[in-house]
Design a protein around this motif. Structure first.
Motif, PDB file in Angstrom:
ATOM      1  N   SER A  80       0.812  -1.218   0.000  1.00 20.06           N
ATOM      2  CA  SER A  80       0.000   0.000   0.000  1.00 20.06           C
ATOM      3  C   SER A  80       0.844   1.266   0.000  1.00 20.06           C
ATOM      4  O   SER A  80       0.378   2.321   0.377  1.00 20.06           O
ATOM      5  N   GLY A  81       2.090   1.139  -0.408  1.00 18.10           N
ATOM      6  CA  GLY A  81       2.967   2.315  -0.450  1.00 18.10           C
ATOM      7  C   GLY A  81       2.725   3.144  -1.703  1.00 18.10           C
ATOM      8  O   GLY A  81       1.606   3.182  -2.239  1.00 18.10           O
ATOM      9  N   ILE A  82       3.764   3.796  -2.160  1.00 19.79           N
ATOM     10  CA  ILE A  82       3.616   4.715  -3.289  1.00 19.79           C
ATOM     11  C   ILE A  82       3.061   4.002  -4.520  1.00 19.79           C
ATOM     12  O   ILE A  82       2.075   4.439  -5.120  1.00 19.79           O
TER      13      ILE A  82
ATOM     14  N   MET B  31      -6.704  -4.526  -1.702  1.00 25.95           N
ATOM     15  CA  MET B  31      -5.342  -4.096  -1.397  1.00 25.95           C
ATOM     16  C   MET B  31      -4.918  -4.723  -0.080  1.00 25.95           C
ATOM     17  O   MET B  31      -5.566  -4.526   0.951  1.00 25.95           O
ATOM     18  N   LEU B  32      -3.823  -5.466  -0.120  1.00 25.89           N
ATOM     19  CA  LEU B  32      -3.326  -6.183   1.055  1.00 25.89           C
ATOM     20  C   LEU B  32      -2.102  -5.467   1.608  1.00 25.89           C
ATOM     21  O   LEU B  32      -1.192  -5.113   0.861  1.00 25.89           O
TER      22      LEU B  32
ATOM     23  N   ASN C 142       3.356  -4.785  -5.345  1.00 23.10           N
ATOM     24  CA  ASN C 142       3.851  -3.453  -4.981  1.00 23.10           C
ATOM     25  C   ASN C 142       4.292  -3.466  -3.525  1.00 23.10           C
ATOM     26  O   ASN C 142       3.984  -2.561  -2.751  1.00 23.10           O
ATOM     27  N   ALA C 143       5.008  -4.531  -3.188  1.00 22.19           N
ATOM     28  CA  ALA C 143       5.337  -4.767  -1.778  1.00 22.19           C
ATOM     29  C   ALA C 143       6.649  -4.105  -1.370  1.00 22.19           C
ATOM     30  O   ALA C 143       7.138  -4.333  -0.274  1.00 22.19           O
TER      31      ALA C 143
ATOM     32  N   SER D  38       8.588  -7.654  -3.089  1.00 24.31           N
ATOM     33  CA  SER D  38       7.902  -8.174  -4.271  1.00 24.31           C
ATOM     34  C   SER D  38       8.693  -9.349  -4.843  1.00 24.31           C
ATOM     35  O   SER D  38       8.125 -10.371  -5.233  1.00 24.31           O
ATOM     36  N   THR D  39      10.000  -9.205  -4.870  1.00 25.85           N
ATOM     37  CA  THR D  39      10.843 -10.289  -5.372  1.00 25.85           C
ATOM     38  C   THR D  39      10.822 -11.479  -4.420  1.00 25.85           C
ATOM     39  O   THR D  39      10.786 -12.640  -4.843  1.00 25.85           O
TER      40      THR D  39
END
Lengths: 202, 561
Positions: free
Chosen positions: B13-15, B33-34, B298-299, B304-305
């Motif tokens: 939930s960042g940028i 959105m998690l 979008n972690a 994310s990777t």
């Protein structure tokens, strides 16, 4: 001149009151603190007036120092902001044991030198003598070493930090404006007249 | 649809996550959105926004206990009382280091959008060409022209203040009026321009603090309190909370679920599509599956990777997207903490008003146009001039009334700047999973193996020497260069590890940020970056995310996903 003497007198009586305050943490357990309200009128928050790292004697030495470093003038000084209590608390929680030892060792040495020179504790000395002793310490004059001077400057920096981040320091000594609302890249200094409070980290 | 079924799931939930949620929900998709951490509600939960130094038990200084609990955070400035609790809990979510890597994470709704530096610059044309021209890593699959309209789009919405300069090295955008330079900076700018015959430019910072209100978003212009990191009750800067989240919620299509640790992307190997994600409830440890047609990761770059690495391991041992051999590789950041400071004579009758959340910027000029150096790429400077306050050197001022009066007045003017340099994407700068160490939820943690190399070290010499040269050319006194050392991660601009590219053999993502091996999975945070440029990257994540989200919805409508 008269005003200045009064200021000094007020300082002295405040310092004498400190003895009452130092006993207060024990006394308050018995009388609930209310009876001490007059003696503590200048204190901000009794919850912060609990010895942390320092002994009572060391705190008295520190209080005298704080009063000399940032005295009351036409604005309040370090003592009115409980700066010595702040420094004790800061030393306990934000400094490591080596730094804490540096602080307590120099406080003890100041007291020992005072005892040797005047036959009484630093906090019991005359202000002129206290001032001379601290001036010698800051200038690394005999019997003080460079390590002593460094230790003193650490405490001095802590007193200055505590004072200028206190409510009194930020709102009375400095120009305080919580919501400027705009920015101007150039204004006459005379229109402000003192340094701003805030800036990193505030 | 069942309760656990959505059109799209956004992880983080960042940028970039906020942008994905906004774009997808505004285009009519039902979005979940998690967020792994707690919720922070705009204004209501900015508990320190109106506090002053004296309100904190230690006047904002970190305690020894805080340092013990946050061994990484303590390595640099972010550990303090005012932002305490806004950074990831290092005991619950550890990582290990083959080589030192400072990883500053925001595990809460809004992520680091609440804690970012807000500097917002476009990549330039050359940034997208350099890899191919120099034979470094792989070519970007997109060019500046592909992103330019999306830069326009996100700048208008986010609100970027800045000045139009007409420089090809730093493309102009859709700006609100700039935050002004102060009187000293203006004069230094003029002197630098003259001394370097117009090849070096000291300009206004471009930043995501708004100088004009955005009533349609309920945002007031910046109030110059310089307390951005505490959450701005005025909405003075772009964050998920102030901008993208309210827009997404307004559609009625968004569900926000905090305390949701996403443990893997669910993958259908026959259809070669993701079918949703698996979530561990951070508070109850309950495992829940959510289904969706689209998954946006979008972690934050490394997480994310991490999520890709932990997914579809029955098909690929290294996880989803690992078939190229590039997943986890090519870590980048910006190296900095090198520059100069100087004293400025005069101007003692002048002062400023308000606390600026920005300063000046000097765009890259090295290896630009005819300039050629013994290293590749370049750097820009960020800095400011100011009058010292009570923090000025107290050591020489003795004690007593004079000290007190002296500290109550501003000191002389000084100026300082730090360079931010590009780090090349090196294959052997990588992160990988450590299955021996587990986090609070039993999940494997990341290992960091990243270093800067010869190109960056050579660049750092210029980064210091040039700063000194410019200050001296501007007639400033007591010019001092510094190099305070840099450890990877300190820039808090971690990038790479799932790069975009032109083919599935050499990259993890295609030109639309789709995972080659699962085209309904999009990665649009820092992980996707093919190279780093020297400018702050968040604006580029915003543009890439908005572009990818628009494409994803079109593809969904076309029946391709």
């Amino acid at each position: 001149m008269t005003t200045q003497n009064n200021v000094i007198l007020n300082r002295r009586s405040l310092l004498k009151g400190l003895g009452v305050v130092l006993g207060a943490q024990f006394a308050s357990q018995l009388v609930g603190g209310s009876g001490l309200s007059v003696a503590m009128a200048f204190q901000q928050d009794s919850a912060l007036r609990q010895l942390q790292l320092l002994s009572e004697r060391q705190l008295k030495t520190l209080a005298s120092m704080a009063d000399l470093i940032i005295p009351q003038t036409d604005t309040p000084g370090a003592l009115e902001t409980d700066c010595h209590w702040f420094v004790d608390n800061q030393l306990k929680h934000c400094f490591d044991s080596d730094e804490q030892a540096v602080a307590t060792v120099i406080l003890n040495k100041i007291d020992t030198v005072a005892l040797g020179q005047w036959g009484k504790a630093f906090y019991q000395g005359e202000q002129a003598g206290q001032l001379a002793l601290l001036t010698a310490l800051e200038a690394t004059e005999d019997p003080f070493t460079q390590a002593d001077t460094k230790a003193f400057k650490m405490l001095k920096a802590l007193v200055v930090f505590g004072f200028f981040t206190s409510k009194v320091g930020m709102t009375q000594l400095l120009a305080y404006d919580p919501v400027p609302g705009g920015f101007k890249g150039s204004v006459p200094y005379a229109s402000v007249g003192k340094a701003y409070s805030g800036g990193y980290p505030f | 649809m069942s309760v656990n079924e959505y059109d799209a799931i956004v992880v983080g939930s960042g940028i970039s996550g906020g942008w994905a949620a906004k774009e997808l929900s505004e285009r009519g998709l039902k979005v979940l959105m998690l967020e792994r951490g707690r919720n922070i509600e705009h204004i209501k939960d900015y508990k320190n926004a109106h506090k002053e130094a004296w309100d904190y038990p230690h006047h904002d200084v970190p305690t020894q206990q805080m340092k013990l609990d946050y061994p990484v955070l303590r390595r640099d400035y972010p550990l303090n009382e005012s932002t305490f609790g806004m950074w990831a809990n290092e005991k619950e979510a550890p990582y290990t280091e083959d080589k030192r890597f400072d990883w500053y994470r925001g595990y809460h709704v809004g992520g680091r959008s609440l804690l970012w530096g807000r500097q917002s610059y476009r990549f330039n044309e050359q940034d997208f060409l350099a890899n191919a021209q120099e034979g470094i890593a792989v070519d970007w699959p997109i060019r500046y022209e592909d992103l330019a309209p999306w830069y326009d789009y996100v700048e208008r919405f986010a609100g970027i203040s800045g000045s139009r300069e007409g420089l090809d090295v730093l493309p102009d955008g859709q700006f609100q009026p700039p935050i002004p330079l102060n009187c000293v900076e203006k004069d230094v700018a003029a002197r630098i321009k003259k001394a370097f015959a117009g090849t070096r430019h000291l300009i206004h910072s471009r930043c995501a603090n708004i100088t004009e209100p955005k009533p349609e978003q309920g945002r007031t212009n910046c109030q110059y309190r310089a307390k951005c990191w505490l959450g701005c009750p005025f909405g003075g800067y772009f964050s998920t909370q102030s901008a993208t989240l309210p827009a997404a919620l307004k559609t009625g299509n968004l569900t926000l679920r905090p305390f949701s640790v996403v443990s893997r992307v669910l993958y259908d190997k026959d259809k070669k599509r993701a079918t949703g994600v698996e979530v561990i409830d951070a508070q109850t440890n309950q495992v829940i599956e959510y289904k969706s047609k689209l998954v946006f990761l979008n972690a934050s770059a490394f997480n994310s990777t991490w999520l890709l690495m932990n997914s579809a391991t029955d098909v690929w041992e290294g996880g989803l997207g690992s078939s190229s051999g590039e997943l986890g590789h090519n870590v980048m950041d910006h190296h900095f903490r090198v520059g100069a400071s100087a004293d400025v004579e005069g101007y003692l009758d002048k002062y400023t008003f308000g606390r600026r959340p920005a300063g000046f910027y000097i765009p890259r000029y090295r290896n630009w146009h005819k300039d050629k150096r013994d290293y590749l790429r370049g750097f820009g400077y960020q800095g400011s001039a100011s009058r010292q306050g009570w923090q000025k050197d107290i050591r020489e001022m003795g004690i007593g009334a004079e000290l007190k009066a002296g500290l109550s007045e501003p000191g002389h003017w000084s100026i300082g700047m730090s360079a931010f340099g590009e780090i090349l994407p090196y294959h052997d700068n990588r992160i990988y999973l450590n299955h021996q160490v587990k986090d609070k939820w039993g999940l494997p943690v990341l290992v960091m193996n990243v270093e800067i190399k010869q190109n960056e070290l050579a660049m750092r010499k210029d980064m210091q020497a040039d700063a000194m040269e410019m200050f001296e050319a501007a007639g400033l006194k007591n010019v001092k260069g510094y190099d305070s050392d840099y450890a990877p991660g300190m820039g808090i601009h971690e990038m790479g590890t799932a790069r975009m590219g032109r083919d599935a053999k050499s990259s993890v993502l295609n030109k639309h940020n789709q995972v080659w091996d699962a085209p309904n999975v999009f990665v649009t945070d820092g992980a996707c970056m093919t190279s780093a440029s020297c400018v702050n990257p968040s604006l580029t994540y915003m543009a890439l995310t908005a572009r990818a989200a628009a494409f994803a919805v079109e593809e969904l409508k076309r029946g391709n996903l």
